[in-house]
Design an enzyme around this catalytic site. Sequence first.
Site, PDB file in Angstrom:
ATOM      1  N   HIS A 158      37.265  50.719  32.471  1.00  0.00           N
ATOM      2  CA  HIS A 158      36.265  50.706  33.542  1.00  0.00           C
ATOM      3  C   HIS A 158      36.372  51.931  34.448  1.00  0.00           C
ATOM      4  O   HIS A 158      35.357  52.479  34.886  1.00  0.00           O
ATOM      5  CB  HIS A 158      36.418  49.439  34.381  1.00  0.00           C
ATOM      6  CG  HIS A 158      36.242  48.177  33.611  1.00  0.00           C
ATOM      7  ND1 HIS A 158      35.083  47.877  32.922  1.00  0.00           N
ATOM      8  CD2 HIS A 158      37.079  47.121  33.400  1.00  0.00           C
ATOM      9  CE1 HIS A 158      35.210  46.698  32.343  1.00  0.00           C
ATOM     10  NE2 HIS A 158      36.420  46.229  32.608  1.00  0.00           N
TER      11      HIS A 158
ATOM     12  N   ASP B  77      32.347  46.015  27.032  1.00  0.00           N
ATOM     13  CA  ASP B  77      32.559  46.468  28.404  1.00  0.00           C
ATOM     14  C   ASP B  77      31.825  47.772  28.689  1.00  0.00           C
ATOM     15  O   ASP B  77      31.225  47.945  29.759  1.00  0.00           O
ATOM     16  CB  ASP B  77      34.049  46.681  28.661  1.00  0.00           C
ATOM     17  CG  ASP B  77      34.800  45.391  28.962  1.00  0.00           C
ATOM     18  OD1 ASP B  77      34.145  44.356  29.198  1.00  0.00           O
ATOM     19  OD2 ASP B  77      36.047  45.424  28.962  1.00  0.00           O
TER      20      ASP B  77
END
Length: 281
Positions: free
Chosen positions: A259, A236
């Site tokens: 994130h 990610d």
Amino acid sequence: MTDGPIRRHLSREVAFTGVGVHTGADASCVVGPGADGIVFARSDGAGAVRASWRNVVVTRLATVLAADGVEVRTVEHLMSALAALGITDAVIRVDGPEVPILDGSAAPFRTALAEVAEPTGAAPVVKVLRAVSVAAKGAFAALIPSTGRCFDVAIDFEDAAIGLQRVTFDLDRGDYASEVAPARTFGRVKDIDAMRRRGYGRGASLANAVAVDGSRVVNPEGLRMADEFARHKLLDAIGDMALAERPILGLYRSHKAGHRLNYALLRRLFASRENFQLLPN
């Protein structure tokens, strides 16, 4: 530059079909050659949005891009595969609001795209000149000057099946295909109902995610690697850092980040020209 990341372009289009992990709807995308950065174009006619940190609008459980009323969700796994291959220019036609989750990892994207990726020389980079960091609730993410593109990712979950894990990786010298790409997204069984009430995880299943129930991994096949959870967070992070629009020459280091902090870190990096330098190819 004579050293650094190799830039590649796509020789032809590659199609992917599956389901949107959050919408639960059928989803497909076609990744093809581009000439000006990475652009997600909605094939339903809604418009297009550039893959840039400037266009990040949501960071809860996925990275969501939006501009001029156009939204594309869950771009991080595809962006990670593109970054690992050195693809900085592509047009991605998505048939709806979400990129297909496939098996929950970046492996299907990386495998198919590697077959049509051709080197074009050294890539222009963003060179980190001074350390920048962001932190929240015991978590942090930082970018530190370095001669390579390295990652140092740590996670710490109360679930015994996950616990404390740390992984380091050199994006230019490591084997992304075997060490990072196969790592799947994951979630906790106890969170599923609440997630779905909020409109998330409606397409999640054991076919595209690792499910954790305390000390137990629910998936009958188990894990693909002992530290798959940390390696997925690494996957990610590589995808989120690709939203800098060119490779970042520096060390990314994080602890319990996701994130939201990755996006905040890019904003912090680009907040001052004293933090970075753009180097041509």
